[in-house]
Design a protein around this motif. Structure first.
Motif: not given
Lengths: 378, 306
Positions: A365-369
């Protein structure tokens, strides 16, 4: 056993020569004895490495052992806040201990920076302007594992976790991004050491893959028994069972297993290279994810101290939230609820010489908050 | 749910029960003969596993590891009997519990001091690794099968020791009337040290055998200790036969409960809720079993005294 480390600058003799010069006092409560001690020791060592590298002489870190007991952690926090007068607390490894300490510490006006535990309760409605999780939100690694399972084309995964809040969150997190079917869903006893019954169920279930969340010794037992059982379905799990300290005890049984993590020692950035080299040089072992998170937490705190006095609550909080430090995880920023926005990677267990370790093989996952940003009203 | 799965789970329950027997046998002997509650029995299990892991790492031989486990745990047992336990026989149970609890702390921190906080590596020997196919098409790990056979062999040996040898006669006599056998000229001190070391060696053996498929770490003995106490309470304190039957009951209830209770609840509940309720109830199953047995027979299945 209680440890108390005073650090003023890097050298102990310097500390002795400059008594009571500290302007900022940090309280670290972490697990240094009992079954989970290796996690707390790595947290402490990573944190202290960053403090030492900074060369600051106006900083004191008080370290105490919570023995992995919530009541002890609460007592230590009270002592640190009321008699030691610390400005900031950090270091707790376990979510149940964090739940016992964090809300009351932030209510008493102290900042708390989490080096590991980040339960959903503190990310959603219970969020607080003085509470920052530098590690992740607890669900992140499980979400990453679910996303990876979907990417890898698994259609029928068998999932298992211990029957306690973090275990239930784990399976929920996995299912959030997993799109296939479930061959089975099993809750084991917390602290269980024999998984023969579960492995037999996996064998009979017709699954094409297995997701498991079994931190610490539970993971060691499961992996060894799984490898010996003749079931050879692909395994996926969060990084907790593939920690540097654990892998050596699992041995060949862990080879090739995929695990999700926000950090790995081969992550390609300058800060990480410096960290891994310095950690190995100082402690003569490879760092774990807990050490990396401890190191990042200290560096975040140091970056904020450079910009604002800790007594200036709004200014210091804003400086923390800006997250202007070189994270060993590469790009790093905070979401609205003070939890990180970062990549979740997939690692594979490999053998480097005689040492078992991990290498990154994909990005899950990219840039997961996190799932709780909207619940947080700060 | 197929017959194969049920049979496999039955074998799993049997295996965990047999290993539990090795722990419970020593505990029940020590309580039966000396009237001592030994909370540090789990530490001896840990000592066995650590000795085995160290010896196996140094020599590369699992068999030598087992020898080291037996010797190390027996030596540790004899040592604590001579230094600490001996002073506790005439004290009441509260003092015994306090002193042996202190021993747990000393063993745990001592082990951490020597070996560090990270778990040790101990693996199944090459010759016994991997699964075998049993009649009926069950795939079962060879090592677990070996554990069942090894445990049964130890049980037979123990029954022979107690029923057929001179030392066995002394042990049985000691259970019934310790003053009388002392009066008959049996060296009671030496007998006690022997029994304690024997119990310790059995615990150490269990730790080493189980350590190969679990995690060898500080504190690994305490969860087993609790199960071992449940076992001897169910079987009747002081009875070896009771320990065997109790251990098998506990092993089977624990294993089969964790598999079949969630399935049972799925018949009338939503799967997610059934899994959770079933898992929670199955962790209570052995205690429910204990309560039922105690209501039916307050001294346990084979217990002679209250």
């Amino acid at each position: 056993m209680s440890l108390k480390t005073l650090t003023t600058g890097g050298l102990l003799c310097a500390a002795l020569a400059l008594p009571a010069a500290a302007e900022v006092k940090v309280g670290m409560i972490t697990t240094l004895s009992g079954g989970g001690a290796s996690l707390g020791i790595d947290t402490r060592d990573g944190f202290m490495l960053a403090i030492e590298q900074s060369g600051r002489t106006d900083l004191e870190v008080v370290i105490e052992d919570d023995q992995r007991k919530p009541d002890v952690a609460v007592q230590l926090a009270d002592k640190m806040i009321q008699s030691e007068k610390v400005d900031l607390l950090t270091g707790i490894v376990w979510s149940n201990l964090a739940m016992a300490v964090v809300p009351s510490a932030t209510a008493q006006g102290k900042f708390y920076l989490s080096t590991n535990a980040a339960p959903a309760q503190l990310a959603g409605r219970g969020c607080n302007a003085r509470y920052f999780s530098v590690s992740y939100q607890n669900d992140n690694l499980h979400e990453g594992a679910g996303a990876y399972a979907t990417q890898a084309g698994f259609k029928n995964t068998f999932i298992l976790a211990p029957n306690y809040p973090a275990g239930q969150d784990s399976l929920t997190g996995f299912k959030r991004f997993y799109e296939g079917d479930l061959a089975g869903e099993v809750y084991t006893k917390l602290g269980q050491t024999d998984y023969a019954a579960e492995i037999a169920q996996i064998r009979a279930s017709g699954a094409d893959s297995v997701f498991f969340f079994l931190p610490g010794g539970m993971g060691i037992s499961f992996l060894k028994q799984y490898a010996d059982s003749g079931v050879d379905l692909p395994l996926v799990g969060p990084a907790f069972s593939f920690d540097q300290g654990i892998l050596q005890a699992v041995g060949d049984a862990a080879l090739g297993v995929k695990n999700s993590s926000t950090w790995s020692k081969d992550l390609d950035n300058a800060a990480n290279a410096t960290f891994v080299e310095a950690f190995e040089a100082k402690y003569d072992r490879l760092p774990s994810i807990y050490a990396a998170q401890g190191y990042d937490t200290a560096n975040l705190m140091l970056s904020a101290l450079d910009k604002a006095e800790i007594s200036d609550e709004a200014g210091f909080g804003a400086a923390l939230k800006a997250a202007e430090f070189d994270s060993v995880r590469g790009e790093f920023s905070f979401a609205a609820n003070n939890h990180p926005i970062q990549n979740v990677y997939v690692r594979e267990v490999i053998k480097e010489g005689d040492i078992f370790t991990n290498k990154i093989v994909a990005t899950a996952m990219e840039d997961r908050a996190n799932a709780y940003v909207d619940d947080c009203k700060m | 749910m197929t017959t194969t799965l049920i049979l496999e789970q039955f074998l799993n329950g049997l295996q965990s029960g047999i290993m539990l027997f090795l722990m419970a046998a020593g505990l029940t002997l020590i309580f039966g003969v000396m009237g001592l509650i030994n909370l540090a029995h789990g530490s001896l299990y840990m000592v066995g596993a650590f000795c085995a892991a160290t010896a196996a790492a140094a020599t590369g031989s699992f068999a030598l590891g087992l020898v080291a486990a037996l010797a190390g745990a027996a030596a540790a047992g004899a040592l604590i009997e001579l230094v600490v336990i001996r002073r506790l026989y005439d004290r009441d149970h509260l003092d015994q519990v306090l002193a042996t609890f202190a021993l747990i702390l000393i063993f745990s921190e001592g082990t951490r001091w020597v070996f560090g906080s990270f778990p040790l590596y101990l693996d199944v020997p090459e010759a016994l690794s991997g699964p075998v196919t049993l009649p009926g098409g069950i795939q079962y790990p060879l090592y677990r099968l070996t554990l069942i056979l090894a445990g049964l062999a130890v049980a037979v040996g123990l029954f022979w020791l107690i029923a057929r040898t001179r030392i066995g006669v002394q042990i049985r006599a000691g259970e019934n009337d310790r003053e009388m056998i002392a009066a008959l000229g049996v060296d009671i001190d030496r007998l006690y040290t022997f029994i304690f070391a024997l119990g310790a060696a059995l615990a150490g053996l269990a730790g080493a055998l189980v350590g190969a498929i679990q995690s060898v770490q500080v504190g690994m003995g305490e969860p087993v200790l609790i199960l071992a106490f449940v076992t001897i309470v169910i079987g009747g304190i002081g009875s070896i036969k009771g320990a065997l039957v109790g251990a098998l009951l506990v092993g089977l209830t624990d294993t089969l409960g964790s598999v079949f209770l969630p399935e049972l609840f799925k018949l009338f509940m939503a799967p997610a809720a059934a899994t959770q309720t079933g898992a929670s109830l199955s962790s209570m199953a052995i205690y429910i079993l204990m309560a039922v047995v105690l209501i039916w027979r307050p001294t346990g299945l084979f217990g002679a005294r209250a």
